[in-house]
Design a protein around this motif. Structure first.
Motif, PDB file in Angstrom:
ATOM      1  N   ILE A 168       0.812  -1.225   0.000  1.00  0.00           N
ATOM      2  CA  ILE A 168       0.000   0.000   0.000  1.00  0.00           C
ATOM      3  C   ILE A 168       0.845   1.274   0.000  1.00  0.00           C
ATOM      4  CG2 ILE A 168      -1.957  -1.124   1.134  1.00  0.00           C
ATOM      5  CD1 ILE A 168      -1.085   0.494   3.688  1.00  0.00           C
ATOM      6  N   ALA A 169       2.169   1.118   0.124  1.00  0.00           N
ATOM      7  CA  ALA A 169       3.028   2.306   0.220  1.00  0.00           C
ATOM      8  C   ALA A 169       4.055   2.442  -0.894  1.00  0.00           C
ATOM      9  CB  ALA A 169       3.758   2.308   1.567  1.00  0.00           C
ATOM     10  N   VAL A 170       4.360   1.353  -1.589  1.00  0.00           N
ATOM     11  CA  VAL A 170       5.411   1.378  -2.613  1.00  0.00           C
ATOM     12  C   VAL A 170       4.783   1.123  -3.979  1.00  0.00           C
ATOM     13  CG1 VAL A 170       7.576   0.351  -3.395  1.00  0.00           C
ATOM     14  CG2 VAL A 170       7.094   0.533  -0.931  1.00  0.00           C
ATOM     15  N   PRO A 171       4.923   2.073  -4.903  1.00  0.00           N
ATOM     16  CA  PRO A 171       4.351   1.876  -6.247  1.00  0.00           C
ATOM     17  C   PRO A 171       4.909   0.626  -6.924  1.00  0.00           C
ATOM     18  CG  PRO A 171       5.113   4.142  -5.957  1.00  0.00           C
ATOM     19  CD  PRO A 171       5.594   3.363  -4.769  1.00  0.00           C
ATOM     20  N   PHE A 172       4.061  -0.056  -7.664  1.00  0.00           N
ATOM     21  CA  PHE A 172       4.389  -1.228  -8.485  1.00  0.00           C
ATOM     22  C   PHE A 172       4.805  -2.462  -7.680  1.00  0.00           C
ATOM     23  CE2 PHE A 172       5.089   2.581 -11.056  1.00  0.00           C
ATOM     24  CZ  PHE A 172       4.121   2.360 -12.021  1.00  0.00           C
ATOM     25  N   LEU A 173       4.606  -2.457  -6.374  1.00  0.00           N
ATOM     26  CA  LEU A 173       4.930  -3.619  -5.557  1.00  0.00           C
ATOM     27  C   LEU A 173       3.735  -4.559  -5.444  1.00  0.00           C
ATOM     28  CD1 LEU A 173       7.196  -4.897  -3.880  1.00  0.00           C
ATOM     29  CD2 LEU A 173       6.318  -3.662  -1.908  1.00  0.00           C
ATOM     30  N   SER A 174       2.549  -4.000  -5.363  1.00  0.00           N
ATOM     31  CA  SER A 174       1.339  -4.808  -5.205  1.00  0.00           C
ATOM     32  C   SER A 174       1.034  -5.586  -6.486  1.00  0.00           C
ATOM     33  CB  SER A 174       0.152  -3.909  -4.869  1.00  0.00           C
ATOM     34  OG  SER A 174      -1.050  -4.655  -4.876  1.00  0.00           O
ATOM     35  N   GLY A 175       0.584  -6.803  -6.313  1.00  0.00           N
ATOM     36  CA  GLY A 175       0.179  -7.608  -7.462  1.00  0.00           C
ATOM     37  C   GLY A 175      -1.281  -7.396  -7.834  1.00  0.00           C
ATOM     38  N   TYR A 176      -2.013  -6.632  -7.014  1.00  0.00           N
ATOM     39  CA  TYR A 176      -3.424  -6.390  -7.270  1.00  0.00           C
ATOM     40  C   TYR A 176      -3.588  -5.103  -8.067  1.00  0.00           C
ATOM     41  CZ  TYR A 176      -8.355  -5.483  -6.553  1.00  0.00           C
ATOM     42  OH  TYR A 176      -9.688  -5.230  -6.756  1.00  0.00           O
ATOM     43  N   GLU A 177      -4.140  -5.214  -9.269  1.00  0.00           N
ATOM     44  CA  GLU A 177      -4.388  -4.027 -10.102  1.00  0.00           C
ATOM     45  C   GLU A 177      -3.182  -3.082 -10.033  1.00  0.00           C
ATOM     46  OE1 GLU A 177      -7.025  -3.504 -12.047  1.00  0.00           O
ATOM     47  OE2 GLU A 177      -8.278  -5.162 -11.371  1.00  0.00           O
ATOM     48  N   THR A 178      -2.039  -3.593 -10.391  1.00  0.00           N
ATOM     49  CA  THR A 178      -0.760  -2.912 -10.159  1.00  0.00           C
ATOM     50  C   THR A 178      -0.729  -1.477 -10.682  1.00  0.00           C
ATOM     51  OG1 THR A 178       0.354  -5.042 -10.223  1.00  0.00           O
ATOM     52  CG2 THR A 178       1.735  -3.089 -10.478  1.00  0.00           C
ATOM     53  N   PHE A 179      -1.177  -1.245 -11.916  1.00  0.00           N
ATOM     54  CA  PHE A 179      -1.115   0.106 -12.460  1.00  0.00           C
ATOM     55  C   PHE A 179      -1.993   1.064 -11.671  1.00  0.00           C
ATOM     56  CE2 PHE A 179      -2.818   3.490 -15.125  1.00  0.00           C
ATOM     57  CZ  PHE A 179      -1.641   4.133 -15.485  1.00  0.00           C
ATOM     58  N   TRP A 180      -3.268   0.666 -11.458  1.00  0.00           N
ATOM     59  CA  TRP A 180      -4.216   1.558 -10.776  1.00  0.00           C
ATOM     60  C   TRP A 180      -3.828   1.777  -9.318  1.00  0.00           C
ATOM     61  CZ3 TRP A 180      -6.320   3.730 -14.622  1.00  0.00           C
ATOM     62  CH2 TRP A 180      -6.746   3.017 -15.727  1.00  0.00           C
ATOM     63  N   THR A 181      -3.374   0.717  -8.661  1.00  0.00           N
ATOM     64  CA  THR A 181      -2.922   0.838  -7.276  1.00  0.00           C
ATOM     65  C   THR A 181      -1.723   1.777  -7.204  1.00  0.00           C
ATOM     66  OG1 THR A 181      -3.701  -1.384  -6.734  1.00  0.00           O
ATOM     67  CG2 THR A 181      -2.041  -0.446  -5.278  1.00  0.00           C
ATOM     68  N   SER A 182      -0.789   1.608  -8.116  1.00  0.00           N
ATOM     69  CA  SER A 182       0.412   2.456  -8.133  1.00  0.00           C
ATOM     70  C   SER A 182       0.060   3.909  -8.409  1.00  0.00           C
ATOM     71  CB  SER A 182       1.406   1.935  -9.169  1.00  0.00           C
ATOM     72  OG  SER A 182       1.830   0.637  -8.806  1.00  0.00           O
ATOM     73  N   ALA A 183      -0.927   4.141  -9.266  1.00  0.00           N
ATOM     74  CA  ALA A 183      -1.372   5.525  -9.526  1.00  0.00           C
ATOM     75  C   ALA A 183      -1.848   6.164  -8.231  1.00  0.00           C
ATOM     76  CB  ALA A 183      -2.475   5.535 -10.580  1.00  0.00           C
ATOM     77  N   LEU A 230      -5.219  14.773 -10.187  1.00  0.00           N
ATOM     78  CA  LEU A 230      -5.652  14.063 -11.397  1.00  0.00           C
ATOM     79  C   LEU A 230      -5.241  12.588 -11.348  1.00  0.00           C
ATOM     80  CD1 LEU A 230      -4.909  16.762 -14.123  1.00  0.00           C
ATOM     81  CD2 LEU A 230      -7.163  15.865 -13.470  1.00  0.00           C
ATOM     82  N   LEU A 231      -4.075  12.309 -10.806  1.00  0.00           N
ATOM     83  CA  LEU A 231      -3.625  10.922 -10.674  1.00  0.00           C
ATOM     84  C   LEU A 231      -4.512  10.159  -9.683  1.00  0.00           C
ATOM     85  CD1 LEU A 231      -1.476   9.130 -11.910  1.00  0.00           C
ATOM     86  CD2 LEU A 231       0.067   9.821 -10.076  1.00  0.00           C
ATOM     87  N   GLY A 232      -4.930  10.827  -8.622  1.00  0.00           N
ATOM     88  CA  GLY A 232      -5.867  10.217  -7.679  1.00  0.00           C
ATOM     89  C   GLY A 232      -7.209   9.929  -8.338  1.00  0.00           C
ATOM     90  N   LEU A 233      -7.640  10.823  -9.199  1.00  0.00           N
ATOM     91  CA  LEU A 233      -8.882  10.630  -9.947  1.00  0.00           C
ATOM     92  C   LEU A 233      -8.755   9.424 -10.883  1.00  0.00           C
ATOM     93  CD1 LEU A 233     -11.715  11.643 -10.680  1.00  0.00           C
ATOM     94  CD2 LEU A 233     -10.623  13.230 -12.297  1.00  0.00           C
ATOM     95  N   VAL A 234      -7.615   9.304 -11.542  1.00  0.00           N
ATOM     96  CA  VAL A 234      -7.341   8.150 -12.414  1.00  0.00           C
ATOM     97  C   VAL A 234      -7.411   6.858 -11.589  1.00  0.00           C
ATOM     98  CG1 VAL A 234      -5.480   7.000 -13.696  1.00  0.00           C
ATOM     99  CG2 VAL A 234      -6.030   9.390 -14.168  1.00  0.00           C
ATOM    100  N   HIS A 235      -6.816   6.872 -10.401  1.00  0.00           N
ATOM    101  CA  HIS A 235      -6.845   5.714  -9.509  1.00  0.00           C
ATOM    102  C   HIS A 235      -8.288   5.337  -9.164  1.00  0.00           C
ATOM    103  CE1 HIS A 235      -6.157   3.195  -5.962  1.00  0.00           C
ATOM    104  NE2 HIS A 235      -6.873   4.054  -5.246  1.00  0.00           N
ATOM    105  N   ALA A 236      -9.084   6.317  -8.791  1.00  0.00           N
ATOM    106  CA  ALA A 236     -10.471   6.053  -8.393  1.00  0.00           C
ATOM    107  C   ALA A 236     -11.306   5.516  -9.549  1.00  0.00           C
ATOM    108  CB  ALA A 236     -11.104   7.327  -7.842  1.00  0.00           C
ATOM    109  N   LEU A 237     -11.126   6.086 -10.720  1.00  0.00           N
ATOM    110  CA  LEU A 237     -11.916   5.650 -11.873  1.00  0.00           C
ATOM    111  C   LEU A 237     -11.417   4.321 -12.445  1.00  0.00           C
ATOM    112  CD1 LEU A 237     -12.469   9.081 -13.633  1.00  0.00           C
ATOM    113  CD2 LEU A 237     -14.125   7.761 -12.299  1.00  0.00           C
ATOM    114  N   GLY A 238     -10.143   4.024 -12.266  1.00  0.00           N
ATOM    115  CA  GLY A 238      -9.588   2.791 -12.803  1.00  0.00           C
ATOM    116  C   GLY A 238      -9.738   1.594 -11.889  1.00  0.00           C
ATOM    117  N   GLU A 239      -9.651   1.813 -10.583  1.00  0.00           N
ATOM    118  CA  GLU A 239      -9.667   0.697  -9.647  1.00  0.00           C
ATOM    119  C   GLU A 239     -10.837   0.729  -8.682  1.00  0.00           C
ATOM    120  OE1 GLU A 239      -6.790  -1.401  -6.316  1.00  0.00           O
ATOM    121  OE2 GLU A 239      -6.066   0.319  -7.414  1.00  0.00           O
TER     122      GLU A 239
END
Length: 193
Positions: A91-106, A144-153
């Motif tokens: 939840i703290a390091v971008p691209f570490l999570s295997g769940y919806e990696t792009f959206w989570t990282s955003a 805007l990146l937070g908005l992308v995260h919300a709409l994507g994941e």
């Protein structure tokens, strides 16, 4: 566990879903608060409210800090989620999570950027006011990146109620951002009639 009264069951406890529901609610609140904060910040910029504008600094600061709190709750409550089982790194390091990696990282990048840019307000004396203003402009990108995260994941991203609610605060913020980014005057052509 079911809550009961003399007349029978009234509600089922959320049990294993409590962390997910809390995270989901905090994410929605964070997006609403951040959008309002962006609106207030852009209004403070001067193009829309030129004369006798109210002092919105305290409102902007309160919305910004509340946003950071809601985002923190959004991420940290996931640590208790029994379905995802994320680690602190997830939840703290971008691209570490295997769940919806792009959206989570955003979302993670948006949080760290919002945190750094938001708290930079308290370091203005060391950064310098002009440098801080230039740096603070990037807050819109974090939003805007937070908005992308919300709409994507986001679980509710496809729901009409969610899209309408988000549009109510996002559309004005985008309109104010466009007003800020557009040139203040249109050059006149040399061949005026």
């Amino acid at each position: 566990m079911t809550l009961t009264t003399h007349s029978g069951p009234i509600a089922t406890a959320t049990g294993p879903y409590l962390y997910w529901i809390t995270s989901r609610a905090a994410g929605v609140v964070a997006l609403l608060l951040s959008s309002l904060s962006v609106c207030v910040g852009l209004l403070m910029g001067g193009r829309v409210l030129k004369r006798r504008q109210p002092d919105l600094r305290v409102t902007h600061e309160a919305l910004s800090l509340a946003t950071l709190g809601a985002i923190s709750i959004h991420g940290l409550t996931l640590l208790g989620d029994g379905y995802l089982h994320p680690s602190l790194g997830d939840i703290a390091v971008p691209f570490l999570s295997g769940y919806e990696t792009f959206w989570t990282s955003a979302g993670i990048v948006a949080f760290w950027a919002a945190l750094a840019l938001g708290l930079s307000y308290y370091a203005r004396t060391w950064i310098g006011a002009q440098r801080w203003r230039r740096l603070h402009r990037f807050t819109a990108l974090a939003w805007l990146l937070g908005l992308v995260h919300a709409l994507g994941e986001g679980t509710d991203a496809g729901q009409v109620w969610f899209l309408v609610m988000i549009a109510i605060v996002v559309v004005p913020a985008i309109a104010l951002l466009l007003v800020r980014l557009l040139p203040t005057s249109v050059p006149h052509s040399s061949g005026a009639r």
